[in-house]
Motif scaffolding. Sequence first.
Motif, PDB file in Angstrom:
ATOM      1  N   HIS A  49      45.250  42.251  56.850  1.00  0.00           N
ATOM      2  CA  HIS A  49      46.177  43.140  57.555  1.00  0.00           C
ATOM      3  C   HIS A  49      47.352  43.478  56.646  1.00  0.00           C
ATOM      4  O   HIS A  49      47.882  44.572  56.683  1.00  0.00           O
ATOM      5  N   ALA A  50      47.771  42.472  55.851  1.00  0.00           N
ATOM      6  CA  ALA A  50      48.877  42.652  54.915  1.00  0.00           C
ATOM      7  C   ALA A  50      48.824  41.526  53.902  1.00  0.00           C
ATOM      8  O   ALA A  50      48.212  40.486  54.147  1.00  0.00           O
ATOM      9  N   ALA A  51      49.468  41.755  52.774  1.00  0.00           N
ATOM     10  CA  ALA A  51      49.584  40.723  51.738  1.00  0.00           C
ATOM     11  C   ALA A  51      50.940  40.885  51.080  1.00  0.00           C
ATOM     12  O   ALA A  51      51.442  41.998  50.950  1.00  0.00           O
ATOM     13  N   ALA A  52      51.537  39.765  50.693  1.00  0.00           N
ATOM     14  CA  ALA A  52      52.823  39.798  50.003  1.00  0.00           C
ATOM     15  C   ALA A  52      52.831  38.728  48.926  1.00  0.00           C
ATOM     16  O   ALA A  52      52.294  37.637  49.123  1.00  0.00           O
ATOM     17  N   ILE A  53      53.428  39.063  47.807  1.00  0.00           N
ATOM     18  CA  ILE A  53      53.613  38.115  46.712  1.00  0.00           C
ATOM     19  C   ILE A  53      55.117  37.980  46.518  1.00  0.00           C
ATOM     20  O   ILE A  53      55.793  38.961  46.199  1.00  0.00           O
ATOM     21  N   THR A  83      47.759  40.443  33.928  1.00  0.00           N
ATOM     22  CA  THR A  83      47.920  40.251  35.368  1.00  0.00           C
ATOM     23  C   THR A  83      46.819  39.344  35.900  1.00  0.00           C
ATOM     24  O   THR A  83      45.707  39.350  35.397  1.00  0.00           O
ATOM     25  N   SER A  84      47.133  38.570  36.915  1.00  0.00           N
ATOM     26  CA  SER A  84      46.120  37.807  37.638  1.00  0.00           C
ATOM     27  C   SER A  84      45.797  38.572  38.916  1.00  0.00           C
ATOM     28  O   SER A  84      46.699  39.083  39.578  1.00  0.00           O
ATOM     29  N   VAL A  85      44.531  38.663  39.247  1.00  0.00           N
ATOM     30  CA  VAL A  85      44.083  39.390  40.425  1.00  0.00           C
ATOM     31  C   VAL A  85      43.549  38.373  41.432  1.00  0.00           C
ATOM     32  O   VAL A  85      42.674  37.574  41.108  1.00  0.00           O
ATOM     33  N   ILE A  86      44.098  38.420  42.645  1.00  0.00           N
ATOM     34  CA  ILE A  86      43.670  37.512  43.710  1.00  0.00           C
ATOM     35  C   ILE A  86      42.759  38.280  44.658  1.00  0.00           C
ATOM     36  O   ILE A  86      43.089  39.387  45.093  1.00  0.00           O
ATOM     37  N   GLY A 103      46.562  38.644  64.236  1.00  0.00           N
ATOM     38  CA  GLY A 103      45.919  37.793  63.246  1.00  0.00           C
ATOM     39  C   GLY A 103      46.743  36.549  62.968  1.00  0.00           C
ATOM     40  O   GLY A 103      47.589  36.164  63.773  1.00  0.00           O
ATOM     41  N   VAL A 104      46.469  35.920  61.827  1.00  0.00           N
ATOM     42  CA  VAL A 104      47.206  34.715  61.432  1.00  0.00           C
ATOM     43  C   VAL A 104      47.703  34.853  60.000  1.00  0.00           C
ATOM     44  O   VAL A 104      47.143  35.600  59.204  1.00  0.00           O
ATOM     45  N   GLU A 105      48.747  34.099  59.698  1.00  0.00           N
ATOM     46  CA  GLU A 105      49.307  34.078  58.348  1.00  0.00           C
ATOM     47  C   GLU A 105      48.756  32.868  57.608  1.00  0.00           C
ATOM     48  O   GLU A 105      48.721  31.760  58.154  1.00  0.00           O
ATOM     49  N   VAL A 106      48.325  33.091  56.375  1.00  0.00           N
ATOM     50  CA  VAL A 106      47.918  31.995  55.492  1.00  0.00           C
ATOM     51  C   VAL A 106      48.618  32.203  54.157  1.00  0.00           C
ATOM     52  O   VAL A 106      48.855  33.341  53.742  1.00  0.00           O
ATOM     53  N   ARG A 107      48.986  31.096  53.494  1.00  0.00           N
ATOM     54  CA  ARG A 107      49.717  31.234  52.230  1.00  0.00           C
ATOM     55  C   ARG A 107      49.290  30.161  51.246  1.00  0.00           C
ATOM     56  O   ARG A 107      48.896  29.073  51.626  1.00  0.00           O
ATOM     57  N   TRP A 108      49.375  30.535  49.976  1.00  0.00           N
ATOM     58  CA  TRP A 108      49.096  29.627  48.871  1.00  0.00           C
ATOM     59  C   TRP A 108      50.227  29.751  47.863  1.00  0.00           C
ATOM     60  O   TRP A 108      50.675  30.855  47.562  1.00  0.00           O
ATOM     61  N   SER A 109      50.636  28.633  47.310  1.00  0.00           N
ATOM     62  CA  SER A 109      51.627  28.664  46.235  1.00  0.00           C
ATOM     63  C   SER A 109      50.907  29.022  44.938  1.00  0.00           C
ATOM     64  O   SER A 109      49.689  28.844  44.812  1.00  0.00           O
ATOM     65  N   PHE A 110      51.665  29.536  43.988  1.00  0.00           N
ATOM     66  CA  PHE A 110      51.088  29.818  42.676  1.00  0.00           C
ATOM     67  C   PHE A 110      50.505  28.531  42.094  1.00  0.00           C
ATOM     68  O   PHE A 110      49.463  28.546  41.459  1.00  0.00           O
ATOM     69  N   GLN A 111      51.189  27.411  42.299  1.00  0.00           N
ATOM     70  CA  GLN A 111      50.706  26.138  41.776  1.00  0.00           C
ATOM     71  C   GLN A 111      49.329  25.804  42.347  1.00  0.00           C
ATOM     72  O   GLN A 111      48.437  25.389  41.608  1.00  0.00           O
ATOM     73  N   GLU A 112      49.106  26.017  43.664  1.00  0.00           N
ATOM     74  CA  GLU A 112      47.802  25.759  44.277  1.00  0.00           C
ATOM     75  C   GLU A 112      46.703  26.611  43.651  1.00  0.00           C
ATOM     76  O   GLU A 112      45.547  26.196  43.586  1.00  0.00           O
ATOM     77  N   MET A 113      47.069  27.821  43.217  1.00  0.00           N
ATOM     78  CA  MET A 113      46.086  28.749  42.653  1.00  0.00           C
ATOM     79  C   MET A 113      45.987  28.647  41.137  1.00  0.00           C
ATOM     80  O   MET A 113      45.236  29.397  40.512  1.00  0.00           O
ATOM     81  N   GLY A 114      46.762  27.724  40.536  1.00  0.00           N
ATOM     82  CA  GLY A 114      46.712  27.547  39.095  1.00  0.00           C
ATOM     83  C   GLY A 114      47.438  28.637  38.322  1.00  0.00           C
ATOM     84  O   GLY A 114      47.120  28.901  37.165  1.00  0.00           O
ATOM     85  N   LEU A 115      48.423  29.271  38.964  1.00  0.00           N
ATOM     86  CA  LEU A 115      49.194  30.338  38.321  1.00  0.00           C
ATOM     87  C   LEU A 115      50.548  29.814  37.857  1.00  0.00           C
ATOM     88  O   LEU A 115      51.151  28.963  38.522  1.00  0.00           O
ATOM     89  N   VAL A 121      50.937  39.337  39.508  1.00  0.00           N
ATOM     90  CA  VAL A 121      49.792  39.159  40.394  1.00  0.00           C
ATOM     91  C   VAL A 121      49.547  40.430  41.188  1.00  0.00           C
ATOM     92  O   VAL A 121      50.491  41.113  41.594  1.00  0.00           O
ATOM     93  N   SER A 122      48.274  40.744  41.421  1.00  0.00           N
ATOM     94  CA  SER A 122      47.919  41.822  42.339  1.00  0.00           C
ATOM     95  C   SER A 122      46.846  41.297  43.292  1.00  0.00           C
ATOM     96  O   SER A 122      46.218  40.271  43.033  1.00  0.00           O
ATOM     97  N   VAL A 123      46.655  42.004  44.403  1.00  0.00           N
ATOM     98  CA  VAL A 123      45.684  41.622  45.426  1.00  0.00           C
ATOM     99  C   VAL A 123      44.598  42.677  45.466  1.00  0.00           C
ATOM    100  O   VAL A 123      44.894  43.875  45.481  1.00  0.00           O
ATOM    101  N   GLU A 124      43.344  42.245  45.512  1.00  0.00           N
ATOM    102  CA  GLU A 124      42.210  43.156  45.427  1.00  0.00           C
ATOM    103  C   GLU A 124      41.533  43.413  46.776  1.00  0.00           C
ATOM    104  O   GLU A 124      40.628  44.220  46.863  1.00  0.00           O
TER     105      GLU A 124
END
Length: 134
Positions: A49-53, A83-86, A103-115, A121-124
């Motif tokens: 629905h949406a994404a934010a970095i 750039t890293s693409v998520i 919907g629901v919100e889910v989030r990951w830290s850069f550290q969790e993703m190895g960034l 970063v961009s979202v695909e």
Amino acid sequence: MKRIATLTGLLTLAAALSGCALVDRFAGGEASAGTARAIDPPGQIEAVHAAAIAQDQAVFWVSSNGCTQKSDLTPVVRRSGDTSVITLRRLRQDRCLRPLAQGVEVRWSFQEMGLAPGARVSVENPYQLPGAAG
């Protein structure tokens, strides 16, 4: 004549193997020495629905039938230049019967993703309006 047929067969095999490696490179994978294999990420691409970095976190809003949890999704990260693409992928379907309109919100830290902190970063993922049939 046999030598020509054998040589043609070897050339065809070599072309096919190099073609696999090319396809693999375009798919974002790496071919290991001696083998050309495609890397198939887990799950299915999730419409968001949406994404934010921001603040070294990636935040997504996704559809939910009432039971979606962070562990049902996974961010797949690949490098593209500087750039890293998520790409957010769904591992488990939400089979509950209580749809959440926003919907629901889910989030990951850069550290969790190895960034690295501050990474570009961009979202695909494709986007889908809340409440729209998917």
